[in-house]
Write a protein that holds these residues in place. Structure first.
Motif, short mmCIF file in Angstrom:
data_model
loop_
_atom_site.label_atom_id
_atom_site.label_comp_id
_atom_site.label_asym_id
_atom_site.label_seq_id
_atom_site.Cartn_x
_atom_site.Cartn_y
_atom_site.Cartn_z
N LYS A 86 4.43 9.70 2.94
CA LYS A 86 3.65 9.95 1.73
C LYS A 86 4.56 10.26 0.53
O LYS A 86 4.39 9.70 -0.55
CB LYS A 86 2.70 11.12 1.98
CG LYS A 86 1.70 11.38 0.87
CD LYS A 86 0.63 12.37 1.35
CE LYS A 86 -0.40 12.63 0.26
NZ LYS A 86 0.11 13.51 -0.79
N GLU A 87 5.54 11.14 0.73
CA GLU A 87 6.39 11.55 -0.39
C GLU A 87 7.22 10.38 -0.92
O GLU A 87 7.37 10.21 -2.13
CB GLU A 87 7.33 12.69 0.03
CG GLU A 87 6.62 14.03 0.16
CD GLU A 87 7.58 15.16 0.47
OE1 GLU A 87 8.81 14.96 0.36
OE2 GLU A 87 7.10 16.25 0.83
N GLU A 88 7.76 9.59 0.00
CA GLU A 88 8.58 8.45 -0.44
C GLU A 88 7.73 7.37 -1.10
O GLU A 88 8.19 6.68 -2.00
CB GLU A 88 9.37 7.90 0.75
CG GLU A 88 10.45 8.87 1.22
CD GLU A 88 11.32 8.30 2.32
OE1 GLU A 88 11.93 7.25 2.11
OE2 GLU A 88 11.39 8.93 3.40
N THR A 89 6.46 7.26 -0.68
CA THR A 89 5.54 6.34 -1.34
C THR A 89 5.28 6.79 -2.76
O THR A 89 5.35 5.99 -3.71
CB THR A 89 4.21 6.26 -0.56
OG1 THR A 89 4.46 5.75 0.76
CG2 THR A 89 3.22 5.35 -1.27
N GLU A 90 4.99 8.08 -2.92
CA GLU A 90 4.69 8.62 -4.26
C GLU A 90 5.89 8.52 -5.19
O GLU A 90 5.72 8.46 -6.41
CB GLU A 90 4.21 10.07 -4.13
CG GLU A 90 2.83 10.17 -3.49
CD GLU A 90 2.43 11.60 -3.16
OE1 GLU A 90 3.31 12.51 -3.26
OE2 GLU A 90 1.27 11.82 -2.79
N ALA A 91 7.09 8.48 -4.63
CA ALA A 91 8.30 8.41 -5.46
C ALA A 91 8.49 7.02 -6.08
O ALA A 91 9.15 6.89 -7.11
CB ALA A 91 9.53 8.77 -4.63
N LYS B 158 0.83 -1.21 0.00
CA LYS B 158 0.00 0.00 0.00
C LYS B 158 0.86 1.26 0.00
O LYS B 158 0.43 2.30 -0.47
CB LYS B 158 -0.89 0.03 1.25
CG LYS B 158 -2.12 -0.83 1.16
CD LYS B 158 -3.05 -0.61 2.34
CE LYS B 158 -3.91 0.62 2.17
NZ LYS B 158 -4.98 0.70 3.20
N GLY B 159 2.06 1.14 0.54
CA GLY B 159 2.96 2.29 0.61
C GLY B 159 3.86 2.18 1.83
O GLY B 159 3.89 1.14 2.49
N LEU C 166 5.69 4.48 -6.16
CA LEU C 166 4.44 3.93 -6.69
C LEU C 166 3.86 4.90 -7.71
O LEU C 166 3.43 6.01 -7.36
CB LEU C 166 3.43 3.68 -5.57
CG LEU C 166 3.64 2.46 -4.67
CD1 LEU C 166 2.55 2.37 -3.61
CD2 LEU C 166 3.70 1.16 -5.47
N LYS C 167 3.84 4.48 -8.97
CA LYS C 167 3.35 5.33 -10.05
C LYS C 167 2.25 4.59 -10.82
O LYS C 167 2.52 3.59 -11.50
CB LYS C 167 4.49 5.67 -11.04
CG LYS C 167 5.73 6.29 -10.37
CD LYS C 167 5.55 7.75 -10.09
CE LYS C 167 6.86 8.38 -9.63
NZ LYS C 167 6.70 9.79 -9.24
N ASP C 168 1.01 5.06 -10.67
CA ASP C 168 -0.14 4.45 -11.37
C ASP C 168 -0.21 2.94 -11.14
O ASP C 168 -0.48 2.16 -12.07
CB ASP C 168 -0.06 4.73 -12.88
CG ASP C 168 -0.06 6.23 -13.18
OD1 ASP C 168 -0.80 6.96 -12.50
OD2 ASP C 168 0.71 6.65 -14.06
#
Length: 558
Positions: free
Chosen positions: A420-425, A414-415, A427-429
């Motif tokens: 949050k920022e490191e997850t978004e870095a 899930k992340g 996990l892309k689509d």
């Protein structure tokens, strides 16, 4: 989607699996109902049936509820492979909690960080680790410590003799009273009831596990894995190993359960399939060989260093290892000569796979009984897609072009916990960027060639250079330091520290080694030190770790 590898699948392995929406712990209940008297765990002569394992997990769950554990609360487990590790894992899940796997080798600094980051208020640990845990208690939100010992699950007379062995080996015998905020595992089993607990768990979204991993920046991060992340990956494993028969296999459990690979490939797989687990609390080549000969396990998940150590044992020919049928190697690259030699010695199959904590962990593997390609990590598992992203264009790479390996599937995390920022870095689509560099051939076999990350993999352990650097930087005589993984024929890589001393000081390898061992788990401590007048840097002053690694490779090449 273009998945050329699907044409390679044998008819026995489905391309897509219709996963059951279930919790991890429901599989233990199922095994206890179907095979109550079958041995679930064999530990140094002691046996536990599936019914006993289920009952004791429920006892612990009820005790945890009495201590205040509610759905979503984190409980740390700091144990080697032993029955209590399995009971604790499933007990936490039955209570509705989230397991936080904690490496028993952690020193106070590492332990304090992980407990604070996860928010655990309860930890289950070993008696010899109690002094370490108690030291950090005041620095964290820990309220309760549940303490067990190896002897608690040893048969007579081993349980009586073990304290003497422990004192000789570790120099201490720890005695903890069962009162207040300290709880003895043995007393928990006596006091608590076998009552089922009704917790409303959403398998798709509710977390089962925080698995700590790291990267190039900062301290380790908690990988959030749901029940379905782990159920789906374990189910994929069942389908991949299609010749293995339910309730008939024996799995040797050397891979530590605090490592996501051992947790899935040994523990969760064995519970889901009602296999017997033959557990060893630590890896020792001779003990392992004796155990294989005596207990005759059929499945042997491992890491290259384990197989190498066994093959290099001087008396390996004296042992009968013919029970070994199937082995999937993970955690590091498997040398082809090791694969071939191990298969000759055992008569079984040894293949390489690929994965990472963020993927529960397996995404690729070679076939055990069908075509495999030595040197390749295999092809994606059912319900899993993977591709290579070009480092130059950011688009999907051409066949045989090196780029970043990305993966997607129901096993993807899930992340990262509270990041949050490191997850978004990463996990892309829905795709997980692995940070590993590799390529795919014409038929869909994948190859890993390097890591974008600076992470070191030594002896199957993930080691994060910056964490070691931060410790060494705190030494009063160190001016600059960079840590790198350099090639090692046995461990895959070994940790080397390049150090610039402060002017006017004297500093040697022994002094740094003593210092590092006070603050780091043993496997993270540099094996090699090199003192330099200066370190290679970029124009903006960033130390070039990669340049040092290249120097080491060139030395080896000569």
């Amino acid at each position: 989607m273009n998945k050329p590898w699907l044409s390679l699948y044998p008819s026995e392995i489905p391309h897509e699996i219709d996963f059951e929406q279930r919790t991890l712990q429901s599989y233990l209940k199922e095994a206890a109902i179907e095979h109550p008297s079958k041995t679930a765990i064999h530990f140094l002569g002691k046996k536990l049936t599936f019914q006993e394992l289920y009952d004791q997990s429920l006892k612990l769950a009820n005790y945890l509820r009495d201590l205040g554990v509610k759905k979503g609360d984190r409980v740390s487990i700091m144990l080697p492979n032993c029955p209590q590790a399995v009971i604790s894992y499933y007990g936490v899940l039955f209570a509705g909690g989230i397991v936080v796997q904690t490496n028993p080798l952690y020193m106070e600094r590492e332990l304090e960080y992980q407990i604070n980051d996860s928010g655990s208020q309860i930890i289950i640990t070993l008696d010899i680790l109690y002094p370490r845990v108690s030291k950090v208690k005041a620095l964290t939100k820990l309220k309760d410590i549940i303490v067990t010992g190896i002897k608690d699950y040893l048969p007579f007379p081993k349980n009586m003799l073990y304290p003497f062995v422990q004192k000789k080996q570790y120099g201490i015998v720890v005695k903890v009273e069962h009162n207040g905020e300290n709880h003895l595992f043995t007393e928990v089993m006596k006091e608590s009831q076998v009552n089922e607990i009704d917790v409303d768990i959403d398998p798709e979204n509710d977390l089962a596990l925080l698995q700590y991993t790291g990267g190039t920046t900062g301290f380790p991060k908690g990988v959030m894995l749901t029940h379905m992340n782990l159920v789906s990956n374990t189910t994929m494993s069942v389908k991949w190993m299609y010749k293995c028969k339910r309730a008939q296999e024996k799995v040797i459990g050397i891979l530590p359960f605090f490592h996501v690979y051992g947790m899935t490939a040994v523990m969760n797989l064995s519970i889901m399939q009602a296999f017997e687990m033959v557990l060893l609390p630590k890896f020792d080549p001779e003990t392992t060989l004796k155990t294989i000969q005596k207990e005759k396990p059929t499945l042997f998940p491992g890491a290259p260093t384990i197989y190498i150590a066994l093959l290099n044992h001087p008396d390996i020919q004296k042992y009968d290892l013919s029970s070994i049928d199937s082995c999937i190697s993970g955690s590091a690259a498997l040398p082809v000569e090791v694969q071939e030699q191990f298969e000759r010695v055992t008569g079984g199959k040894l293949v390489e796979g690929y994965g990472l904590s963020e993927a529960s962990p397996v995404t690729h593997a070679n076939f055990l009984w069908d075509e495999r390609v030595p040197g390749s990590v295999g092809i994606p598992w059912p319900n899993t897609d993977s591709k290579i992203i070009s480092m130059e264009t950011g688009e999907e790479a051409q066949v045989n072009e090196i780029g970043e390996i990305v993966v997607t599937g129901p096993q993807i995390m899930k992340g990262y916990w509270n990041r949050k920022e490191e997850t978004e870095a990463v996990l892309k689509d829905g795709w997980l960027l692995t940070g590993d560099l590799g390529y795919m051939d014409e038929r869909g076999f994948f190859y890993v060639v390097d890591r974008k990350k600076d992470m070191i993999i030594a002896g199957g352990f993930n080691i994060y250079p910056r964490e070691i650097e931060e410790v060494l930087y705190e030494h009063e005589k160190v001016q600059e330091v960079v840590v790198a993984g350099i090639p090692d024929p046995y461990r895959g890589e070994t940790v080397k520290a390049y150090v610039v001393k402060k002017q006017g000081t004297t500093l040697n390898e022994e002094e740094l080694d003593v210092y590092a061992r006070k603050h780091l788990a043993a496997y993270k401590v540099p094996r090699l030190y090199e003192f330099r007048d200066e370190l290679p840097k970029t124009a903006v002053g960033k130390i070039l770790r990669r340049a040092l690694i290249e120097e080491e490779k060139q030395k080896i090449a000569k």
